[in-house]
Scaffold this motif. Structure first.
Motif, PDB file in Angstrom:
ATOM      1  N   SER A  30      16.386   9.600   0.731  1.00  0.00           N
ATOM      2  CA  SER A  30      15.793  10.694  -0.066  1.00  0.00           C
ATOM      3  C   SER A  30      14.860  10.213  -1.169  1.00  0.00           C
ATOM      4  O   SER A  30      14.434  11.008  -1.995  1.00  0.00           O
ATOM      5  CB  SER A  30      16.907  11.544  -0.682  1.00  0.00           C
ATOM      6  OG  SER A  30      17.563  10.831  -1.722  1.00  0.00           O
ATOM      7  N   HIS A  31      14.574   8.920  -1.210  1.00  0.00           N
ATOM      8  CA  HIS A  31      13.680   8.355  -2.219  1.00  0.00           C
ATOM      9  C   HIS A  31      14.189   8.588  -3.658  1.00  0.00           C
ATOM     10  O   HIS A  31      13.443   9.025  -4.534  1.00  0.00           O
ATOM     11  CB  HIS A  31      12.259   8.920  -2.061  1.00  0.00           C
ATOM     12  CG  HIS A  31      11.176   8.043  -2.622  1.00  0.00           C
ATOM     13  ND1 HIS A  31      10.995   7.847  -3.985  1.00  0.00           N
ATOM     14  CD2 HIS A  31      10.220   7.291  -2.036  1.00  0.00           C
ATOM     15  CE1 HIS A  31       9.976   7.049  -4.191  1.00  0.00           C
ATOM     16  NE2 HIS A  31       9.489   6.683  -3.016  1.00  0.00           N
ATOM     17  N   PRO A  32      15.476   8.267  -3.901  1.00  0.00           N
ATOM     18  CA  PRO A  32      15.968   8.379  -5.283  1.00  0.00           C
ATOM     19  C   PRO A  32      15.603   7.129  -6.067  1.00  0.00           C
ATOM     20  O   PRO A  32      15.084   6.166  -5.493  1.00  0.00           O
ATOM     21  CB  PRO A  32      17.483   8.429  -5.083  1.00  0.00           C
ATOM     22  CG  PRO A  32      17.695   7.543  -3.882  1.00  0.00           C
ATOM     23  CD  PRO A  32      16.488   7.712  -2.988  1.00  0.00           C
ATOM     24  N   SER A  83      13.285   0.605   6.002  1.00  0.00           N
ATOM     25  CA  SER A  83      13.796   1.754   5.253  1.00  0.00           C
ATOM     26  C   SER A  83      13.190   1.808   3.853  1.00  0.00           C
ATOM     27  O   SER A  83      12.898   0.778   3.247  1.00  0.00           O
ATOM     28  CB  SER A  83      15.319   1.648   5.150  1.00  0.00           C
ATOM     29  OG  SER A  83      15.787   2.492   4.120  1.00  0.00           O
ATOM     30  N   HIS A  84      13.007   3.047   3.380  1.00  0.00           N
ATOM     31  CA  HIS A  84      12.614   3.280   1.989  1.00  0.00           C
ATOM     32  C   HIS A  84      13.661   4.260   1.434  1.00  0.00           C
ATOM     33  O   HIS A  84      13.318   5.176   0.706  1.00  0.00           O
ATOM     34  CB  HIS A  84      11.207   3.871   1.971  1.00  0.00           C
ATOM     35  CG  HIS A  84      10.493   3.791   0.655  1.00  0.00           C
ATOM     36  ND1 HIS A  84      10.536   2.714  -0.193  1.00  0.00           N
ATOM     37  CD2 HIS A  84       9.682   4.701   0.034  1.00  0.00           C
ATOM     38  CE1 HIS A  84       9.788   2.959  -1.270  1.00  0.00           C
ATOM     39  NE2 HIS A  84       9.275   4.161  -1.157  1.00  0.00           N
ATOM     40  N   THR A  85      14.908   4.060   1.910  1.00  0.00           N
ATOM     41  CA  THR A  85      16.081   4.933   1.681  1.00  0.00           C
ATOM     42  C   THR A  85      15.918   6.274   2.395  1.00  0.00           C
ATOM     43  O   THR A  85      14.911   6.483   3.080  1.00  0.00           O
ATOM     44  CB  THR A  85      16.358   5.202   0.179  1.00  0.00           C
ATOM     45  OG1 THR A  85      15.349   6.073  -0.345  1.00  0.00           O
ATOM     46  CG2 THR A  85      16.433   3.911  -0.627  1.00  0.00           C
ATOM     47  N   TYR A 132       0.844  -1.202   0.000  1.00  0.00           N
ATOM     48  CA  TYR A 132       0.000   0.000   0.000  1.00  0.00           C
ATOM     49  C   TYR A 132       0.876   1.248   0.000  1.00  0.00           C
ATOM     50  O   TYR A 132       2.060   1.191   0.360  1.00  0.00           O
ATOM     51  CB  TYR A 132      -0.845   0.064   1.284  1.00  0.00           C
ATOM     52  CG  TYR A 132      -1.933  -0.964   1.426  1.00  0.00           C
ATOM     53  CD1 TYR A 132      -3.235  -0.686   1.029  1.00  0.00           C
ATOM     54  CD2 TYR A 132      -1.683  -2.209   1.998  1.00  0.00           C
ATOM     55  CE1 TYR A 132      -4.255  -1.611   1.193  1.00  0.00           C
ATOM     56  CE2 TYR A 132      -2.702  -3.151   2.160  1.00  0.00           C
ATOM     57  CZ  TYR A 132      -3.985  -2.845   1.757  1.00  0.00           C
ATOM     58  OH  TYR A 132      -4.990  -3.757   1.918  1.00  0.00           O
ATOM     59  N   HIS A 133       0.276   2.396  -0.340  1.00  0.00           N
ATOM     60  CA  HIS A 133       0.941   3.682  -0.137  1.00  0.00           C
ATOM     61  C   HIS A 133       0.125   4.532   0.838  1.00  0.00           C
ATOM     62  O   HIS A 133       0.466   4.676   1.980  1.00  0.00           O
ATOM     63  CB  HIS A 133       1.134   4.426  -1.465  1.00  0.00           C
ATOM     64  CG  HIS A 133       2.214   3.850  -2.315  1.00  0.00           C
ATOM     65  ND1 HIS A 133       1.981   2.881  -3.249  1.00  0.00           N
ATOM     66  CD2 HIS A 133       3.537   4.106  -2.360  1.00  0.00           C
ATOM     67  CE1 HIS A 133       3.124   2.552  -3.837  1.00  0.00           C
ATOM     68  NE2 HIS A 133       4.087   3.292  -3.315  1.00  0.00           N
ATOM     69  N   ARG A 134      -1.000   5.060   0.334  1.00  0.00           N
ATOM     70  CA  ARG A 134      -1.788   5.971   1.153  1.00  0.00           C
ATOM     71  C   ARG A 134      -3.210   5.448   1.354  1.00  0.00           C
ATOM     72  O   ARG A 134      -3.770   4.808   0.469  1.00  0.00           O
ATOM     73  CB  ARG A 134      -1.872   7.351   0.474  1.00  0.00           C
ATOM     74  CG  ARG A 134      -0.545   7.900   0.025  1.00  0.00           C
ATOM     75  CD  ARG A 134      -0.666   9.364  -0.359  1.00  0.00           C
ATOM     76  NE  ARG A 134      -1.058  10.180   0.789  1.00  0.00           N
ATOM     77  CZ  ARG A 134      -1.223  11.489   0.759  1.00  0.00           C
ATOM     78  NH1 ARG A 134      -1.055  12.149  -0.367  1.00  0.00           N
ATOM     79  NH2 ARG A 134      -1.575  12.152   1.850  1.00  0.00           N
ATOM     80  N   PHE A 154       3.455  -0.722   3.774  1.00  0.00           N
ATOM     81  CA  PHE A 154       3.190   0.600   3.203  1.00  0.00           C
ATOM     82  C   PHE A 154       4.526   1.201   2.778  1.00  0.00           C
ATOM     83  O   PHE A 154       5.521   1.035   3.483  1.00  0.00           O
ATOM     84  CB  PHE A 154       2.591   1.550   4.256  1.00  0.00           C
ATOM     85  CG  PHE A 154       1.205   1.184   4.682  1.00  0.00           C
ATOM     86  CD1 PHE A 154       0.112   1.844   4.144  1.00  0.00           C
ATOM     87  CD2 PHE A 154       0.991   0.205   5.643  1.00  0.00           C
ATOM     88  CE1 PHE A 154      -1.169   1.519   4.542  1.00  0.00           C
ATOM     89  CE2 PHE A 154      -0.289  -0.134   6.040  1.00  0.00           C
ATOM     90  CZ  PHE A 154      -1.376   0.526   5.487  1.00  0.00           C
ATOM     91  N   ASP A 155       4.541   1.953   1.687  1.00  0.00           N
ATOM     92  CA  ASP A 155       5.751   2.662   1.264  1.00  0.00           C
ATOM     93  C   ASP A 155       5.594   4.161   1.492  1.00  0.00           C
ATOM     94  O   ASP A 155       4.484   4.697   1.412  1.00  0.00           O
ATOM     95  CB  ASP A 155       6.006   2.435  -0.233  1.00  0.00           C
ATOM     96  CG  ASP A 155       6.600   1.057  -0.512  1.00  0.00           C
ATOM     97  OD1 ASP A 155       6.734   0.247   0.427  1.00  0.00           O
ATOM     98  OD2 ASP A 155       6.920   0.785  -1.681  1.00  0.00           O
ATOM     99  N   ASP A 156       6.672   4.829   1.737  1.00  0.00           N
ATOM    100  CA  ASP A 156       6.839   6.295   1.796  1.00  0.00           C
ATOM    101  C   ASP A 156       6.746   6.878   3.202  1.00  0.00           C
ATOM    102  O   ASP A 156       7.602   7.640   3.606  1.00  0.00           O
ATOM    103  CB  ASP A 156       5.862   7.062   0.872  1.00  0.00           C
ATOM    104  CG  ASP A 156       6.044   6.674  -0.590  1.00  0.00           C
ATOM    105  OD1 ASP A 156       7.175   6.331  -0.971  1.00  0.00           O
ATOM    106  OD2 ASP A 156       5.043   6.685  -1.331  1.00  0.00           O
ATOM    107  N   GLY A 157       5.659   6.579   3.946  1.00  0.00           N
ATOM    108  CA  GLY A 157       5.512   7.153   5.282  1.00  0.00           C
ATOM    109  C   GLY A 157       4.658   8.399   5.320  1.00  0.00           C
ATOM    110  O   GLY A 157       4.982   9.388   5.991  1.00  0.00           O
ATOM    111  N   PRO A 191      12.739   2.379  -3.509  1.00  0.00           N
ATOM    112  CA  PRO A 191      11.817   3.385  -4.056  1.00  0.00           C
ATOM    113  C   PRO A 191      11.411   3.021  -5.484  1.00  0.00           C
ATOM    114  O   PRO A 191      12.238   2.533  -6.257  1.00  0.00           O
ATOM    115  CB  PRO A 191      12.651   4.672  -4.032  1.00  0.00           C
ATOM    116  CG  PRO A 191      13.627   4.456  -2.920  1.00  0.00           C
ATOM    117  CD  PRO A 191      13.965   2.997  -2.965  1.00  0.00           C
ATOM    118  N   VAL A 192      10.167   3.259  -5.785  1.00  0.00           N
ATOM    119  CA  VAL A 192       9.529   2.892  -7.066  1.00  0.00           C
ATOM    120  C   VAL A 192       9.458   1.360  -7.196  1.00  0.00           C
ATOM    121  O   VAL A 192       8.383   0.794  -7.364  1.00  0.00           O
ATOM    122  CB  VAL A 192      10.203   3.538  -8.293  1.00  0.00           C
ATOM    123  CG1 VAL A 192       9.505   3.104  -9.575  1.00  0.00           C
ATOM    124  CG2 VAL A 192      10.168   5.067  -8.171  1.00  0.00           C
ATOM    125  N   GLY A 193      10.600   0.704  -7.084  1.00  0.00           N
ATOM    126  CA  GLY A 193      10.610  -0.760  -6.914  1.00  0.00           C
ATOM    127  C   GLY A 193      10.285  -1.605  -8.126  1.00  0.00           C
ATOM    128  O   GLY A 193      10.252  -2.833  -8.036  1.00  0.00           O
TER     129      GLY A 193
END
Ligand SMILES: [Zn+2]
Length: 346
Positions: A242-244, A238-240, A42-44, A104-107, A279-281
């Protein structure tokens, strides 16, 4: 009005109409996903309308949809926490039957305000992969700031900006489509180029950015919320930093993104962090060199955004697949995707 219902959706509705929920377990056994590692991505979780001023595609479900999904997961599956997955992996044990890992990704803040109360209500553990530079910061995730700018009617873009031609398209092309094209373009260029393009855009839109309703629609979690959730059912990975796009970084930069984010979370939560989601994955967002940095940074498992379930024991611990939940994933489709991922996953 013409109703566009995909074949998968139609089939899922028929199955839901004629088969009681109980049979989803039987389907799950028959399709062989039982005993495998099933991960939901999920994201949001947010209510929204068409005027949503940020990237609408990151909304995976409304709170109502999410609650329906959790009801199903808690009734027919065994929601598992990520520590148990890591533990089973390290000690070469079988996974508990019917395990499902929610991620979930991003936070985003809505993970705390909308998802967390529902996860507690249904006692479903989950893992949130956070991009640490944005946690507790007022900055908007770079792709969401880009979304806001492109969706705005007042955007200024200089002719020397490589996105100029993408943005100034025929007016028949919707702004959301333009956003999609720009995001795709930014995934292809070098990291330096991506940062330059975003910086150029930010400089020519300072007034607009000050008006950005990020507090209302695009805030990220802060460390108090992360800690509160971590004390109760939620784990973090972790999702890194800076999300590069990791494949666009050199090896030193990759390792830094991996190690710095791990250290920051570990310092804040006072525990070891073993997992990362790239990120993006998608296929082009990670490769063998990304896997190598993940391993060197000391992670046990790496999660992609490639669709599928995973054989257990894992043969590719740094290339874990996940099943995507999107806002158009209806409850019938969600149920079918979980029990028959090969047919209904996307
Ligand atoms: Zn992300």
């Amino acid at each position: 009005m013409e109703l566009k219902i995909s074949k998968k959706e139609l089939l899922a509705r028929v199955i839901n109409l004629f088969l009681p929920d109980f049979f989803f377990r039987v389907f799950s056994k028959l399709s062989g996903s039982n005993g495998k590692l099933t991960v939901l991505a999920y994201h949001r979780i947010l209510d929204f309308n068409d005027n949503f001023p940020f990237d609408i595609d990151l909304i995976s479900a409304t709170p109502k949809q999410f609650e329906d999904q959790l009801k199903h997961v808690s009734k027919f599956y065994n929601p598992i926490d990520i520590e148990s997955v890591v533990e089973c992996y390290k000690s070469n044990k079988k996974l508990p039957k019917n395990s499902v890992l929610v991620t979930f990704d991003d936070g985003f803040l809505d993970n705390y305000s909308n998802a967390f109360p529902l996860l507690k209500k249904y006692n479903v553990p989950a893992t949130i992969f956070i991009s640490t530079d944005y946690i507790g910061s007022d900055s908007t995730l770079w792709f969401d700031q880009l979304a806001f700018l492109i969706l705005s009617d007042d955007l200024n873009v200089s002719e020397d900006n490589p996105l100029f031609n993408f943005i100034n398209q025929d007016s028949a092309v919707s702004k959301r489509k333009i956003l999609e094209t720009c995001l795709e373009e930014l995934k292809l260029v070098s990291n330096k180029e991506r940062l330059n393009i975003l910086d150029n855009l930010a400089k020519s839109n300072e007034v607009l950015i000050r008006k950005m309703p990020c507090k209302e629609f695009s805030s990220t979690l802060n460390w108090n919320q992360v800690n509160e959730m971590n004390d109760s059912l939620i784990s973090f990975g972790s999702h890194t930093a800076s999300h590069p796009i990791l494949t666009r970084l050199n090896d030193d930069e990759k390792l830094l993104e991996m190690t710095s984010s791990k250290t920051v979370i570990e310092e804040n939560l006072k525990q070891t962090i073993d997992t990362v989601a790239y990120p993006v994955g998608t296929d082009s967002a990670y490769d063998e060199s990304v896997v190598k940095s993940t391993q060197s940074a000391g992670y046990e498992l790496g999660f992609t955004y490639v669709s599928g379930v995973n054989d257990w024991p894992l043969d590719q611990p740094y290339k874990i697949k996940r099943l995507h939940v999107e806002q158009y994933t209806s409850t019938p489709l969600f149920k079918c995707m979980l029990s028959m991922p090969r047919i209904f996953g996307y």
